[in-house]
Design a protein around this motif. Sequence first.
Motif, short mmCIF file in Angstrom:
data_model
loop_
_atom_site.label_atom_id
_atom_site.label_comp_id
_atom_site.label_asym_id
_atom_site.label_seq_id
_atom_site.Cartn_x
_atom_site.Cartn_y
_atom_site.Cartn_z
N THR A 177 11.16 51.20 -45.93
CA THR A 177 12.48 51.54 -46.48
C THR A 177 13.33 50.05 -46.85
O THR A 177 13.07 49.02 -46.31
CB THR A 177 13.39 52.21 -45.61
N THR A 178 14.21 50.32 -47.68
CA THR A 178 15.09 49.14 -47.98
C THR A 178 16.53 49.59 -47.28
O THR A 178 17.51 48.91 -47.54
CB THR A 178 15.14 48.77 -49.34
N ALA A 179 16.51 50.71 -46.94
CA ALA A 179 17.95 51.46 -46.86
C ALA A 179 18.27 51.03 -45.24
O ALA A 179 17.65 51.14 -44.37
CB ALA A 179 17.82 53.15 -46.70
N ILE A 180 19.65 50.68 -45.30
CA ILE A 180 20.26 50.24 -43.92
C ILE A 180 21.07 51.20 -43.51
O ILE A 180 21.86 51.70 -44.25
CB ILE A 180 21.26 48.91 -44.21
N PRO A 181 20.99 51.52 -42.27
CA PRO A 181 21.74 52.71 -41.71
C PRO A 181 23.19 52.57 -41.73
O PRO A 181 23.81 51.20 -41.41
CB PRO A 181 21.54 52.85 -40.39
N VAL A 182 24.16 53.34 -42.44
CA VAL A 182 25.34 53.07 -42.89
C VAL A 182 26.11 54.30 -42.16
O VAL A 182 27.20 54.55 -41.77
CB VAL A 182 25.75 53.01 -44.18
#
Length: 152
Positions: A147-152
Amino acid sequence: MDIDAIDRRLLAALQKEGRITNAELAERVNLSPSACHRRVQRLESEGYISGFVALLNARRLGRPTTVFVEITLSGQADELLEAFERAVTTVPDILECHLMAGSADYLLKVIAEDTEDFARIHRRHLARLPGVAQMHSSFALRTVRQTTAIPV
């Protein structure tokens, strides 16, 4: 600047679907389109959003082989580290390069067509990087999560 819950929802939505229209994004986070646009512009200008890209499928593009390469340098002088890092940026097959704490100085993520292509990359590029004392390569057998998604 601190980001609020709406900013976090904007960032999360954009990470999942970067091509979403401003109108759709505004509806999703319950903002007017103009307020949504202003917030996204602010998030960009303040560096929370570093850019928008298309994520390509390496397998479909004939580059299905991922190799992680641990590099140990012959020394730790700033000049050697800088020379190594400059040289790494010129090799298009290297997707990532991380300065590490631990058993290796650097960890590289390399993509290749197959083992023969990696041998070419190794010979022409990796073995010629400045200051390399040791190199250990590990081939990924299967990607379990990416994934490239950073937890926000």
